[in-house]
Design an enzyme around this catalytic site. Structure first.
Site, PDB file in Angstrom:
ATOM      1  N   HIS A  71      -3.359  -4.114   2.956  1.00 23.19           N
ATOM      2  CA  HIS A  71      -4.522  -3.401   3.567  1.00 23.19           C
ATOM      3  C   HIS A  71      -4.026  -3.024   5.076  1.00 23.19           C
ATOM      4  CE1 HIS A  71      -8.258  -2.024   4.994  1.00 23.19           C
ATOM      5  NE2 HIS A  71      -8.559  -3.116   6.065  1.00 23.19           N
TER       6      HIS A  71
ATOM      7  N   ASP B 117       0.807  -1.320  -0.022  1.00 25.35           N
ATOM      8  CA  ASP B 117       0.129  -0.111  -0.059  1.00 25.35           C
ATOM      9  C   ASP B 117       0.876   1.306  -0.199  1.00 25.35           C
ATOM     10  OD1 ASP B 117      -3.048  -1.140   1.415  1.00 25.35           O
ATOM     11  OD2 ASP B 117      -1.602  -2.250   1.382  1.00 25.35           O
TER      12      ASP B 117
ATOM     13  N   HIS C  43     -10.691   1.676  -0.096  1.00 26.10           N
ATOM     14  CA  HIS C  43     -10.523   2.959  -0.261  1.00 26.10           C
ATOM     15  C   HIS C  43     -10.401   3.558  -1.784  1.00 26.10           C
ATOM     16  CE1 HIS C  43     -10.261   4.046   4.028  1.00 26.10           C
ATOM     17  NE2 HIS C  43      -9.457   3.158   4.154  1.00 26.10           N
TER      18      HIS C  43
END
Length: 295
Positions: free
Chosen positions: A209, A39, A99
């Site tokens: 995540h 991420d 998101h």
């Protein structure tokens, strides 16, 4: 070796457990080498990818790069300009998670650019974008990338296990042997379960995540590379990428706060996987980590 050559490439003697992190083990002859980046958090993470990835691709002879980009725009969401910046820096496919919906301007981009994926198991009814695609690596190998999202402590969307079955077993044409899965998921047991469920059917299952890198990289018994969480590419001295001053009040006295992306040195976390393009089996897996000083 081409994808049509059925001879398996000899597996590394280290297969099973992962190779030494940052070891840059020699690539088995004929293997396709992929890099999956965790991420990316805000401007610091994006700028670090732009700064580091071109040299990293050359240094390690990377054929294909997947990066999770759902937190690039101010720490929550993605915009078309930040997506273009990642693709221009050498990312071949951007995956995402819950998101991805935070910035509505990305919705048309999801429909128009096949190199940006959203989790497959949001379904297809009035949902923009796609959850998987077929792409070509630098060495010419054809490969599939599948983006899935977990359900435990997350939105109650469709089942990632059975949706993966549908892509793998019911596609109009068989997927190429090299198959990469980004599983955007909250809990380790669900990630572990999917890895074992897909063992031998895909080349790699990596988790995203939670932003915290795990040290359990390994090759599962049937040949699938697995890592519970890639970790983040974001500020090192932070709380999962965010300024501690904006996060700690929530833990200390339960006050609501607005998270802000942290600053200072940035850590890039990724996983390098060598794969036999004929069989789709992983041959080697190792974690890659870089700490980059920022201006």
């Amino acid at each position: 070796m081409t994808a049509g050559d059925a001879r398996p490439i000899r597996r590394s003697p280290h297969a099973g457990l992962g190779n030494v992190p940052n070891g840059n083990a020699p690539r088995p002859q004929g293997a396709v080498r992929v890099l999956m980046i965790g991420d990316i958090i805000g401007k610091p993470g994006r700028q670090t990818v732009e700064r580091v990835l071109p040299d990293l691709r050359e240094e390690r002879s990377i054929d294909f790069v997947v990066a999770n980009g759902e937190n690039v725009a101010g720490g929550m969401g993605l915009t078309s300009s930040t997506a273009d910046a990642l693709l221009g820096a050498g990312v071949d496919v951007i995956t995402s998670g819950n998101h991805i919906w935070d910035k509505r301007e990305i919705y048309p981009f999801l429909d128009s650019n096949e190199r940006l994926l959203r989790p497959l198991n949001y379904g297809v009814t009035n949902v923009p974008g796609r959850g998987w695609g077929i792409f070509h690596a630098l060495d010419g190998s054809e490969l599939a990338v599948i983006n899935l999202q977990g359900r435990t402590y997350m939105q109650p969307i469709d089942n990632p296990f059975t949706d993966a079955d549908r892509v793998l077993d019911e596609a109009s044409e068989p997927l190429p042997p090299v198959r990469l899965v980004d599983f955007h998921c909250e809990i380790t047991s669900e990630k572990n379960a999917l890895g074992l469920y897909l063992d031998g059917r895909v080349s790699a299952v990596v988790g995203t995540h939670t932003h915290v890198v795990t040290g359990d990289e390994r090759i599962l018994p049937k040949g699938t590379a697995y890592l519970t969480d890639l970790g983040m590419t974001g500020p090192l001295w932070s709380v999962i990428g965010f300024d501690p001053a904006t996060v700690l009040p929530r833990f200390v006295n339960a006050l609501p706060t607005r998270f802000e992306v942290g600053d200072g040195p940035v850590v890039l976390n990724a996983c390098q996987i060598d794969i036999d393009p004929a069989t789709g089996r992983a041959l080697q897996v190792e974690r890659v980590q870089r700490v980059v000083e920022t201006d």
